[in-house]
Design a protein around this motif. Structure first.
Motif, PDB file in Angstrom:
ATOM      1  N   LEU A  25       0.827  -1.205   0.000  1.00 23.45           N
ATOM      2  CA  LEU A  25       0.000   0.000   0.000  1.00 23.45           C
ATOM      3  C   LEU A  25       0.863   1.256   0.000  1.00 23.45           C
ATOM      4  O   LEU A  25       0.577   2.224  -0.710  1.00 23.45           O
ATOM      5  CB  LEU A  25      -0.931  -0.003   1.212  1.00 23.45           C
ATOM      6  CG  LEU A  25      -2.122  -0.957   1.138  1.00 23.45           C
ATOM      7  CD1 LEU A  25      -2.803  -1.076   2.487  1.00 23.45           C
ATOM      8  CD2 LEU A  25      -3.117  -0.500   0.074  1.00 23.45           C
ATOM      9  N   GLU A  26       1.920   1.224   0.779  1.00 21.49           N
ATOM     10  CA  GLU A  26       2.810   2.397   0.820  1.00 21.49           C
ATOM     11  C   GLU A  26       3.475   2.617  -0.531  1.00 21.49           C
ATOM     12  O   GLU A  26       3.620   3.758  -0.988  1.00 21.49           O
ATOM     13  CB  GLU A  26       3.857   2.214   1.916  1.00 21.49           C
ATOM     14  CG  GLU A  26       4.653   3.478   2.196  1.00 21.49           C
ATOM     15  CD  GLU A  26       5.418   3.409   3.501  1.00 21.49           C
ATOM     16  OE1 GLU A  26       6.219   4.325   3.752  1.00 21.49           O
ATOM     17  OE2 GLU A  26       5.221   2.448   4.267  1.00 21.49           O
ATOM     18  N   SER A  27       3.848   1.526  -1.199  1.00 25.49           N
ATOM     19  CA  SER A  27       4.478   1.647  -2.520  1.00 25.49           C
ATOM     20  C   SER A  27       3.507   2.205  -3.551  1.00 25.49           C
ATOM     21  O   SER A  27       3.926   2.782  -4.558  1.00 25.49           O
ATOM     22  CB  SER A  27       5.003   0.290  -2.994  1.00 25.49           C
ATOM     23  OG  SER A  27       3.944  -0.562  -3.412  1.00 25.49           O
ATOM     24  N   LEU A  28       2.211   2.052  -3.299  1.00 23.31           N
ATOM     25  CA  LEU A  28       1.192   2.570  -4.200  1.00 23.31           C
ATOM     26  C   LEU A  28       0.815   4.015  -3.885  1.00 23.31           C
ATOM     27  O   LEU A  28      -0.052   4.595  -4.540  1.00 23.31           O
ATOM     28  CB  LEU A  28      -0.062   1.685  -4.134  1.00 23.31           C
ATOM     29  CG  LEU A  28       0.091   0.248  -4.649  1.00 23.31           C
ATOM     30  CD1 LEU A  28      -1.141  -0.576  -4.296  1.00 23.31           C
ATOM     31  CD2 LEU A  28       0.329   0.243  -6.160  1.00 23.31           C
ATOM     32  N   GLY A  29       1.460   4.559  -2.868  1.00 19.62           N
ATOM     33  CA  GLY A  29       1.206   5.955  -2.523  1.00 19.62           C
ATOM     34  C   GLY A  29       0.192   6.152  -1.427  1.00 19.62           C
ATOM     35  O   GLY A  29      -0.287   7.269  -1.213  1.00 19.62           O
ATOM     36  N   ALA A  30      -0.158   5.086  -0.701  1.00 21.23           N
ATOM     37  CA  ALA A  30      -1.132   5.182   0.381  1.00 21.23           C
ATOM     38  C   ALA A  30      -0.431   5.261   1.730  1.00 21.23           C
ATOM     39  O   ALA A  30       0.749   4.930   1.867  1.00 21.23           O
ATOM     40  CB  ALA A  30      -2.071   3.981   0.354  1.00 21.23           C
ATOM     41  N   LEU A 234      -6.641  -5.954  -5.314  1.00 21.66           N
ATOM     42  CA  LEU A 234      -7.526  -5.209  -4.420  1.00 21.66           C
ATOM     43  C   LEU A 234      -6.871  -3.913  -3.965  1.00 21.66           C
ATOM     44  O   LEU A 234      -7.491  -2.846  -3.982  1.00 21.66           O
ATOM     45  CB  LEU A 234      -7.883  -6.079  -3.212  1.00 21.66           C
ATOM     46  CG  LEU A 234      -8.726  -5.417  -2.122  1.00 21.66           C
ATOM     47  CD1 LEU A 234     -10.093  -5.005  -2.654  1.00 21.66           C
ATOM     48  CD2 LEU A 234      -8.862  -6.354  -0.924  1.00 21.66           C
ATOM     49  N   ALA A 235      -5.601  -4.005  -3.554  1.00 19.62           N
ATOM     50  CA  ALA A 235      -4.899  -2.819  -3.078  1.00 19.62           C
ATOM     51  C   ALA A 235      -4.810  -1.751  -4.162  1.00 19.62           C
ATOM     52  O   ALA A 235      -5.062  -0.561  -3.906  1.00 19.62           O
ATOM     53  CB  ALA A 235      -3.501  -3.206  -2.596  1.00 19.62           C
ATOM     54  N   GLU A 236      -4.448  -2.177  -5.363  1.00 11.68           N
ATOM     55  CA  GLU A 236      -4.323  -1.215  -6.466  1.00 11.68           C
ATOM     56  C   GLU A 236      -5.659  -0.540  -6.761  1.00 11.68           C
ATOM     57  O   GLU A 236      -5.727   0.680  -6.959  1.00 11.68           O
ATOM     58  CB  GLU A 236      -3.793  -1.921  -7.712  1.00 11.68           C
ATOM     59  CG  GLU A 236      -2.341  -2.369  -7.589  1.00 11.68           C
ATOM     60  CD  GLU A 236      -1.913  -3.280  -8.724  1.00 11.68           C
ATOM     61  OE1 GLU A 236      -2.728  -3.483  -9.648  1.00 11.68           O
ATOM     62  OE2 GLU A 236      -0.778  -3.793  -8.675  1.00 11.68           O
ATOM     63  N   ALA A 237      -6.731  -1.330  -6.782  1.00 11.89           N
ATOM     64  CA  ALA A 237      -8.049  -0.784  -7.088  1.00 11.89           C
ATOM     65  C   ALA A 237      -8.520   0.173  -5.998  1.00 11.89           C
ATOM     66  O   ALA A 237      -9.092   1.233  -6.284  1.00 11.89           O
ATOM     67  CB  ALA A 237      -9.051  -1.916  -7.274  1.00 11.89           C
ATOM     68  N   VAL A 238      -8.279  -0.185  -4.749  1.00 10.06           N
ATOM     69  CA  VAL A 238      -8.724   0.655  -3.633  1.00 10.06           C
ATOM     70  C   VAL A 238      -7.950   1.966  -3.599  1.00 10.06           C
ATOM     71  O   VAL A 238      -8.533   3.050  -3.435  1.00 10.06           O
ATOM     72  CB  VAL A 238      -8.581  -0.107  -2.298  1.00 10.06           C
ATOM     73  CG1 VAL A 238      -8.705   0.849  -1.115  1.00 10.06           C
ATOM     74  CG2 VAL A 238      -9.636  -1.196  -2.189  1.00 10.06           C
ATOM     75  N   VAL A 239      -6.639   1.899  -3.770  1.00  5.99           N
ATOM     76  CA  VAL A 239      -5.831   3.123  -3.744  1.00  5.99           C
ATOM     77  C   VAL A 239      -6.205   4.035  -4.912  1.00  5.99           C
ATOM     78  O   VAL A 239      -6.335   5.252  -4.750  1.00  5.99           O
ATOM     79  CB  VAL A 239      -4.326   2.793  -3.768  1.00  5.99           C
ATOM     80  CG1 VAL A 239      -3.500   4.064  -3.940  1.00  5.99           C
ATOM     81  CG2 VAL A 239      -3.927   2.075  -2.485  1.00  5.99           C
ATOM     82  N   GLU A 240      -6.410   3.440  -6.080  1.00  6.85           N
ATOM     83  CA  GLU A 240      -6.807   4.246  -7.236  1.00  6.85           C
ATOM     84  C   GLU A 240      -8.144   4.936  -6.990  1.00  6.85           C
ATOM     85  O   GLU A 240      -8.309   6.130  -7.273  1.00  6.85           O
ATOM     86  CB  GLU A 240      -6.901   3.368  -8.488  1.00  6.85           C
ATOM     87  CG  GLU A 240      -7.293   4.152  -9.740  1.00  6.85           C
ATOM     88  CD  GLU A 240      -7.373   3.279 -10.973  1.00  6.85           C
ATOM     89  OE1 GLU A 240      -7.673   3.817 -12.064  1.00  6.85           O
ATOM     90  OE2 GLU A 240      -7.146   2.063 -10.866  1.00  6.85           O
ATOM     91  N   ALA A 241      -9.097   4.183  -6.448  1.00  6.59           N
ATOM     92  CA  ALA A 241     -10.415   4.765  -6.187  1.00  6.59           C
ATOM     93  C   ALA A 241     -10.344   5.831  -5.101  1.00  6.59           C
ATOM     94  O   ALA A 241     -11.003   6.867  -5.193  1.00  6.59           O
ATOM     95  CB  ALA A 241     -11.399   3.668  -5.789  1.00  6.59           C
ATOM     96  N   ALA A 242      -9.528   5.581  -4.075  1.00 10.23           N
ATOM     97  CA  ALA A 242      -9.407   6.557  -2.996  1.00 10.23           C
ATOM     98  C   ALA A 242      -8.719   7.826  -3.479  1.00 10.23           C
ATOM     99  O   ALA A 242      -9.043   8.934  -3.036  1.00 10.23           O
ATOM    100  CB  ALA A 242      -8.642   5.950  -1.829  1.00 10.23           C
ATOM    101  N   THR A 243      -7.785   7.663  -4.402  1.00  7.84           N
ATOM    102  CA  THR A 243      -7.073   8.817  -4.948  1.00  7.84           C
ATOM    103  C   THR A 243      -7.961   9.609  -5.890  1.00  7.84           C
ATOM    104  O   THR A 243      -7.985  10.841  -5.870  1.00  7.84           O
ATOM    105  CB  THR A 243      -5.804   8.367  -5.685  1.00  7.84           C
ATOM    106  OG1 THR A 243      -4.967   7.632  -4.782  1.00  7.84           O
ATOM    107  CG2 THR A 243      -5.035   9.564  -6.225  1.00  7.84           C
ATOM    108  N   ASP A 244      -8.730   8.888  -6.706  1.00 12.25           N
ATOM    109  CA  ASP A 244      -9.597   9.538  -7.692  1.00 12.25           C
ATOM    110  C   ASP A 244     -10.950   9.942  -7.133  1.00 12.25           C
ATOM    111  O   ASP A 244     -11.673  10.719  -7.739  1.00 12.25           O
ATOM    112  CB  ASP A 244      -9.833   8.610  -8.885  1.00 12.25           C
ATOM    113  CG  ASP A 244      -8.549   8.314  -9.651  1.00 12.25           C
ATOM    114  OD1 ASP A 244      -7.576   9.064  -9.462  1.00 12.25           O
ATOM    115  OD2 ASP A 244      -8.532   7.341 -10.406  1.00 12.25           O
ATOM    116  N   GLY A 245     -11.300   9.330  -5.970  1.00 12.82           N
ATOM    117  CA  GLY A 245     -12.614   9.615  -5.420  1.00 12.82           C
ATOM    118  C   GLY A 245     -13.719   8.881  -6.141  1.00 12.82           C
ATOM    119  O   GLY A 245     -14.884   9.249  -6.075  1.00 12.82           O
TER     120      GLY A 245
END
Length: 261
Positions: A25-30, A234-245
Motif C-alpha cells: 500500500l505504501e508503494s502505491l502511494g497510500a 484489491l490494493a491497487e483498485a482501492v488506492v486508485e479509487a481513494a485517490t480519484d474519489g
C-alpha cells in the motif's frame, strides 16, 4: 509520505502478510493502517487419507506441508491460484482449480467427478457449508478436517476508531471474516455505528463477491471489487479509487475462502 496520501486500512493476518500488505500500500502511494483482523491458530491436524482432497487456502497448504503431509495418489483440488501455487511449491501436483475461486466454484468443478467418491476437505474452522453440502449433493462421502482456527487479535480495532472519527479514507477487506471481525472490534470499542457511518464516506474494497455480500448484509456499501481475486489487485483498485474519489463494482471471481491470506 505525502499529506495527500489516502489513509487505507488493511486487515490481513497477524504475520508477515500484514507487513507485506502495508508495504505494498505504501508503494502505491497510500498511508497504510495495518489492523490485523485474523490470527491463525493451527490445530495440528492434517488432511485425512482419501481418493480426493480439497484444499481451500494457502495457509492450509503450508500447515499441512510443514506437518509432513503429502497427497500421495489422491486427486488434489485447490480453490484458487494462490492455493494451487502453494501446493505446487510444496511439490504436489494440483489436478483441479475451478474457474470461479469460491466454494460454489469448487462444487461446480467437482460435481460430475465425485459421485460415489470419498472426498476430504481440509480447511479453517470458518469454511462455507456450501462446499460440504454441494459435494454431498453430488453423491460424495465428505469428511472435513479443520487445520486451523481463525481468531481476532485482541488489539484489533484501530481502523474502526479511525473510521468512526472520519479519519479513514479507504478499507480493504480480504474475506467475510475480516468484515465481521472489524465490526466486532468496533462494537467492543463502542463505535460500531460510527464506524459503519465512517465507511460510508470512505472507499470500501472487497476481494470478491462473498466478502462484498457480507459487508452489504451489515450495512457497509462496497465501492470496489477487483476482477482478479488477489490482494495486490484489491490494493491497487482501492488506492486508485481513494485517490480519484471514484469506485467500481466490476467483479467476477474470488478466492474468498482463502481469507486467511
Amino acid at each position: 509520505m505525502s499529506d495527500d496520501a489516502p489513509r487505507v486500512a488493511v486487515f490481513r493476518p497477524a504475520d508477515e502478510r500484514i507487513d507485506d500488505a502495508a508495504a505494498l500500500l505504501e508503494s502505491l502511494g497510500a498511508d497504510p493502517v495495518a489492523d490485523p483482523m485474523l490470527a491463525v491458530e493451527p490445530t495440528g491436524a492434517v488432511p485425512a487419507a482419501a481418493p480426493w482432497v480439497v484444499l481451500t487456502s494457502k495457509t492450509g497448504v503450508e500447515l499441512a506441508a510443514e506437518a509432513g503431509w503429502a497427497p500421495g495418489d489422491a486427486t488434489l483440488a485447490a480453490i484458487g491460484p494462490a492455493t494451487a501455487a502453494a501446493a505446487r511449491e510444496a511439490g504436489w501436483a494440483v489436478d483441479v482449480v475451478p474457474d470461479e475461486y469460491t466454494s460454489a466454484g469448487l462444487v461446480e468443478a467437482l460435481a460430475d467427478r465425485v459421485d460415489g467418491e470419498r472426498v476430504e476437505v481440509a480447511r479453517s474452522d470458518h469454511g462455507s457449508d456450501v462446499l460440504l453440502e454441494g459435494l454431498r449433493a453430488a453423491g460424495a462421502t465428505v469428511n472435513e478436517t479443520v487445520l486451523y482456527h481463525l481468531t481476532r487479535p485482541e488489539a484489533a480495532g484501530e481502523s474502526a476508531a479511525l473510521a468512526a472519527a472520519g479519519d479513514l479514507d479507504a478499507a480493504a477487506f480480504t474475506s467475510s471474516l475480516t468484515v465481521t471481525h472489524f465490526l466486532d472490534a468496533a462494537e467492543e470499542r463502542g463505535v460500531r455505528g460510527g464506524a459503519i457511518a465512517g465507511l460510508a464516506d470512505a472507499v470500501v474494497g472487497a476481494i470478491g463477491p462473498p466478502t462484498a455480500e457480507t459487508a452489504a448484509e451489515h450495512g457497509i456499501d462496497v465501492d470496489v471489487v477487483p476482477d482478479d481475486a488477489d490482494f495486490a489487485a484489491l490494493a491497487e483498485a482501492v488506492v486508485e479509487a481513494a485517490t480519484d474519489g471514484q469506485g467500481t463494482t466490476d467483479a467476477e471471481t474470488t478466492d474468498d475462502t482463502s481469507s486467511s491470506r
